[in-house]
Structure formats: structure tokens, C-alpha cells
Design a protein around this motif. Structure first.
Motif, short mmCIF file in Angstrom:
data_model
loop_
_atom_site.label_atom_id
_atom_site.label_comp_id
_atom_site.label_asym_id
_atom_site.label_seq_id
_atom_site.Cartn_x
_atom_site.Cartn_y
_atom_site.Cartn_z
N VAL A 1 61.03 -3.47 46.31
CA VAL A 1 62.48 -2.92 45.77
C VAL A 1 61.95 -2.49 44.67
CG1 VAL A 1 62.81 -5.07 44.91
CG2 VAL A 1 64.67 -3.12 45.90
N GLY A 2 63.40 -1.14 44.22
CA GLY A 2 63.69 -0.43 43.83
C GLY A 2 64.81 0.09 43.22
N ILE A 3 65.53 0.43 42.54
CA ILE A 3 66.66 1.39 42.47
C ILE A 3 66.87 2.36 42.09
CG2 ILE A 3 69.02 1.21 41.32
CD1 ILE A 3 68.14 -0.86 39.55
N TYR A 4 67.51 3.05 43.85
CA TYR A 4 67.91 4.61 43.87
C TYR A 4 68.53 4.96 42.55
CZ TYR A 4 68.31 9.16 46.51
OH TYR A 4 68.38 9.84 46.85
N LEU A 5 68.09 6.20 42.30
CA LEU A 5 69.20 6.58 41.17
C LEU A 5 69.29 8.20 41.99
CD1 LEU A 5 66.08 7.02 38.45
CD2 LEU A 5 68.01 5.42 38.91
N GLY A 6 69.28 9.01 42.78
CA GLY A 6 69.89 10.05 43.27
C GLY A 6 69.09 10.76 42.74
N ASN A 7 68.89 12.41 43.57
CA ASN A 7 68.31 13.17 44.06
C ASN A 7 66.44 13.05 44.08
OD1 ASN A 7 69.78 15.49 42.79
ND2 ASN A 7 69.63 14.46 41.33
N GLY A 8 66.95 11.87 44.62
CA GLY A 8 65.39 11.58 45.49
C GLY A 8 64.09 10.88 44.81
N PHE B 1 58.89 -7.33 33.84
CA PHE B 1 59.02 -7.38 34.99
C PHE B 1 58.27 -7.88 36.39
CE2 PHE B 1 62.39 -5.69 32.36
CZ PHE B 1 63.37 -6.28 32.22
N ASP B 2 58.54 -7.84 37.42
CA ASP B 2 58.09 -7.41 38.60
C ASP B 2 59.06 -7.25 39.60
OD1 ASP B 2 59.37 -9.47 40.11
OD2 ASP B 2 57.87 -11.10 40.60
N CYS B 3 58.86 -6.34 40.74
CA CYS B 3 60.01 -5.10 41.03
C CYS B 3 60.57 -6.13 41.33
CB CYS B 3 59.29 -4.42 42.68
SG CYS B 3 59.27 -6.14 44.68
N SER B 4 61.04 -7.45 42.12
CA SER B 4 62.20 -7.76 42.63
C SER B 4 62.99 -8.01 41.37
CB SER B 4 62.64 -9.27 44.09
OG SER B 4 61.24 -9.30 42.96
N GLY B 5 62.00 -8.58 40.35
CA GLY B 5 62.88 -9.44 38.93
C GLY B 5 63.44 -8.78 38.05
N PHE B 6 63.00 -7.04 37.97
CA PHE B 6 63.14 -6.12 37.72
C PHE B 6 65.07 -5.44 38.63
CE2 PHE B 6 64.23 -1.60 37.31
CZ PHE B 6 64.49 -1.21 36.61
N VAL B 7 65.38 -5.80 39.22
CA VAL B 7 66.19 -5.30 40.15
C VAL B 7 67.36 -6.39 40.09
CG1 VAL B 7 67.41 -5.33 42.67
CG2 VAL B 7 65.50 -3.83 42.32
#
Length: 240
Positions: free
Chosen positions: A192-199, A140-146
Motif C-alpha cells: 500500500v502507498g499514499i497517492y500524491l496526484g499526477n500519477g 517503516f514498512d508499507c502499511s506501517g508508514f500509511v
């Protein structure tokens, strides 16, 4: 004697955080003594404005960590699912330097509801290789992963980070499952990434060449962080 001392050290360094339910007649001072947490730390950990308590009130008991060689505030924040800022506030730290043997109170984290589908799917690809232009399922690249992760839920997202940024509504503060965006080039959205919580967030890191989880509050990310966007409709199932 050395073996005993080492055992005591390890026990102290692994004291687990927990919670305490206030009983009739309890005082904050008494609870702090019973739990082995100083009064100021207990007050800060629970964001108390005064020492007044009421029966049934739930108090968070912070966790004690004794610093060892190699510890940093960043590594501790990742290990304990918290942030560098929270650790510094709770311990009255002015700098980021730690010394071996330093006692640190770690903020206890409440269990949060997380979108089980998005988070679980994203985590299942930890360690998968980064490849420019990769859109899964093996790299993956970043946007491909998302795009791939949300695609598994039947949600179609644009292919590039810039297009995803433009297509989605803004989120005032990121919540688990939201997308977090960056501009490393300085003039356009390019990561871009996906936020998981707790920073923390999960993303395809081109430098580390794989899918990783990292601290959104790290200085190198805060310098290029541009904000968060929300994917609609959000996943309905949550982990409790």
C-alpha cells in the motif's frame, strides 16, 4: 560560438510552461505562433475539439524539453509531474524510445488541491529507512508508514495492507491522499502507498529500502495495481 550554442540549447530545454488568457480578436493560429507552439500541440494540450475561442478563455501553454543523454519517458514524467501516457499523446509517440536532441512537449499541469496534512506529513519522511514490521517513527514498512502518517492526524487505520483494503471504501479514481493498493503475490493485497496526484504515490519500498515517490503508471506497478481506497474523514485543509 560553442558557448553561445550551449546557452541557446539550455534555454530551449528549460522553456517554462504557462498559461494564456484569450483576448478579443485572438485566433488559435495566432496564439500558437506567438507562444512558439505548433497548432496541433496547442490543440491537444487544451483538449480542444475545434479552433473556436472566446475572450477570457484560459489556454495552457505546454513546456518544451530537449532530450539529453539519460532521459527516459519515465524520468521526464516524474520530473514534470505528469504521466508517460500524456507525454506520448502530446508528441504522437508510438514507442518509449528517445534520442538525444529530440524535442518533446510536456503537458502543463494545473495546480491541484492536495490534503496538506497527509501529503506534507508523508513527504517529510522521504528517505527514511524501510524495515519489515516497522511502524515508525524512525523506520517503516508499507502499511506501517500509511498507518503512522494518518495516525498523526488522529485517524486510526488497521495495521496491515490487507486489513486496510478491507476496512476502507473504494475510490473510483485515486485522488491525493487516497491509498493505492497492490498485490505482488498475485492472490492477496500485500502492499500500500499514499497517492500524491499526477500519477505519483509515496510508499515504503522494500527493494530500495526507503520511503520513495514513484510513478503509479510504471508497467511494473500497473501489473500488480489493484485499486484505490478513500480514508474518511478526509483532511480539511488544502494547499492552493
Amino acid at each position: 560560438m560553442k558557448r553561445f550554442a550551449l546557452g541557446v540549447f539550455l534555454l530551449i530545454s528549460l522553456v517554462m510552461a504557462g498559461s494564456y488568457t484569450v483576448r478579443p480578436g485572438d485566433t488559435l493560429w495566432r496564439i500558437s505562433r506567438e507562444q512558439g507552439v505548433d497548432l496541433t500541440t496547442l490543440t491537444l494540450a487544451n483538449h480542444l475539439k475545434n479552433t473556436a475561442l472566446h475572450p477570457g478563455q484560459r489556454l495552457i501553454i505546454p513546456e518544451l524539453h530537449v532530450a539529453i543523454k539519460g532521459d527516459t519517458l519515465w524520468s521526464l514524467a516524474r520530473r514534470y509531474n505528469t504521466t508517460v501516457a500524456e507525454i506520448k499523446v502530446l508528441n504522437g509517440l508510438q514507442s518509449n524510445e528517445l534520442r538525444v536532441g529530440q524535442r518533446l512537449w510536456i503537458p502543463a499541469q494545473e495546480k491541484r488541491e492536495e490534503p496538506v496534512n497527509v501529503i506534507a506529513i508523508a513527504r517529510s519522511y522521504l528517505g527514511y529507512p524501510y524495515r519489515y514490521g516497522g511502524a515508525g517513527p524512525n523506520s517503516f514498512d508499507c502499511s506501517g508508514f500509511v498507518q503512522y502518517v494518518y495516525g498523526k492526524l488522529g485517524i486510526k487505520l488497521p495495521r496491515t495492507a490487507a486489513a486496510q483494503w478491507s476496512a476502507l471504501p473504494a475510490a473510483a479514481e485515486p485522488e491525493p491522499g487516497d491509498l493505492v493498493f497492490f498485490s505482488f503475490s498475485g492472490n492477496r493485497i500485500d502492499h500500500v502507498g499514499i497517492y500524491l496526484g499526477n500519477g505519483r504515490f509515496i510508499h515504503a519500498n522494500s527493494y530500495k529500502k526507503k520511503i520513495v515517490i514513484e510513478d503509479l503508471n510504471a508497467p511494473w506497478y500497473q501489473r500488480v495495481y489493484r485499486g484505490s481506497k478513500r480514508v474518511n474523514p478526509p483532511p480539511q485543509t488544502a494547499i492552493r
